[in-house]
Write an enzyme that holds these catalytic residues in place. Sequence first.
Site: not given
Ligand code: PGA
Length: 253
Positions: A12, A14, A101, A103, A171, A177, A213
């Site tokens: 992803n 982003k 997601h 976010e 997740e 992150g 992560s």
């Molecule tokens: P990350 O993000 O691997 O940077 O923690 C995962 C995601 O948001 O799908």
Amino acid sequence: MAATKPKYVIGNWKLNPASLSEAKALAQALRSALADQVHVKLGCAPGFLHLPEVAAVLADSSIWVGAQDLSANTGATGAFTGDVSAAQLVDAGARFVIVGHSERRQYQGEDNGLLAKKIQQAIDADLVVILCVGETQSQYQAGETLSVLDHQLSVLEGLGVPRSQLIIAYEPVWAIGTGLTPTVDEVVAVHRHIQAVLSDKQLPDVCVLYGGSVNADNAQAFASAPEVAGALVGGASLKADAFAQIVAAFEAA
Ligand code: PGA
């Protein structure tokens, strides 16, 4: 013997990278780094503006291209300023779309009502849906993880989503992150719960990925659990070598 379920490693991207030339270079680097893998199904989700050209770079490769979001309002065309529809995504080369997601739940206030419409648009256009679910840190600390997931998964009720078009990504919001992750045992317990909830909804054997992560160092631990059908990778998917190491961990498992 039951057929082995596929494993997926999906990047992803982003809101990265800043330019189309960097996006194409990343796609080319992924294509080179992943030329040898055979079993794991691979995908990356660039931003809308980069998607068609990334899809062109990855054409005839085993790496799927997908989107990070889609219009809830229409699957085709219409007066929906700023939206991107499922039909436009398919036309641009997308095979899957990430829906829900954390976010988007956090910054765009996306809830089950809206997400149900997005899932329906994606399904109608034959896109695979990667539905993201996960609890916040305070919900985790309050022991509310499973009830939060039950509510988020209830979005599937009444949609008639075909099993073949659905992937779930667990997740935990606090792991995205941050460099923090749940233990593999915690992830396994949650994945078993998700499988049970989906079986109750006549959706047995849906692949459940872990995200949050995941990196080259911890991928092997997650990959070793049969309940973990792959990974949704954010930060580490922006570096071809790190992503290839994550793929290798799932390939070996
Ligand atoms: P990350 O993000 O691997 O940077 O923690 C995962 C995601 O948001 O799908």
